[in-house]
Design a protein around this motif. Sequence first.
Motif, PDB file in Angstrom:
ATOM      1  N   VAL A  14      32.966  74.014  13.661  1.00 40.72           N
ATOM      2  CA  VAL A  14      33.336  73.419  12.371  1.00 40.72           C
ATOM      3  C   VAL A  14      34.549  72.511  12.533  1.00 40.72           C
ATOM      4  N   LEU A  15      35.532  72.956  13.327  1.00 38.20           N
ATOM      5  CA  LEU A  15      36.703  72.107  13.576  1.00 38.20           C
ATOM      6  C   LEU A  15      36.310  70.801  14.259  1.00 38.20           C
ATOM      7  N   VAL A  31      40.508  73.282  22.363  1.00 35.26           N
ATOM      8  CA  VAL A  31      40.270  73.783  23.720  1.00 35.26           C
ATOM      9  C   VAL A  31      40.705  75.246  23.832  1.00 35.26           C
ATOM     10  N   ALA A  32      41.873  75.571  23.265  1.00 36.14           N
ATOM     11  CA  ALA A  32      42.352  76.949  23.328  1.00 36.14           C
ATOM     12  C   ALA A  32      41.411  77.907  22.600  1.00 36.14           C
ATOM     13  N   LEU A  33      40.944  77.518  21.430  1.00 37.64           N
ATOM     14  CA  LEU A  33      40.008  78.371  20.695  1.00 37.64           C
ATOM     15  C   LEU A  33      38.664  78.481  21.405  1.00 37.64           C
ATOM     16  N   ILE A  70      34.408  83.007  16.184  1.00 33.96           N
ATOM     17  CA  ILE A  70      35.417  82.099  16.753  1.00 33.96           C
ATOM     18  C   ILE A  70      34.742  80.803  17.197  1.00 33.96           C
ATOM     19  N   LEU A  71      33.618  80.934  17.880  1.00 30.43           N
ATOM     20  CA  LEU A  71      32.927  79.740  18.384  1.00 30.43           C
ATOM     21  C   LEU A  71      32.340  78.907  17.248  1.00 30.43           C
TER      22      LEU A  71
END
Length: 77
Positions: free
Chosen positions: A43-44, A10-12, A37-38
């Motif tokens: 990927v995460l 959520v933070a990213l 970043i997105l």
Amino acid sequence: MSRFFVVVVVALSIEGLVATFRAIHENPAQLPYAASILVGVGVLLASWGLFIHLNRSAEELEPEAMADAKREDLKLK
């Protein structure tokens, strides 16, 4: 682990959105960095989904071993 991962994702995601809007309005040359970043967040999320899927499959294959592991976790608390 899942709760921590939710906080990180959520933070990213928020950071990526803020960076995207800032790049659009101030410096469009920074847009690839915001996009990276997105992409990293995507990927995460995909890897987290794979982890949950494989973990559920492991629980179905060996329910006794998973129950033992959960009992050991309760002892540590």
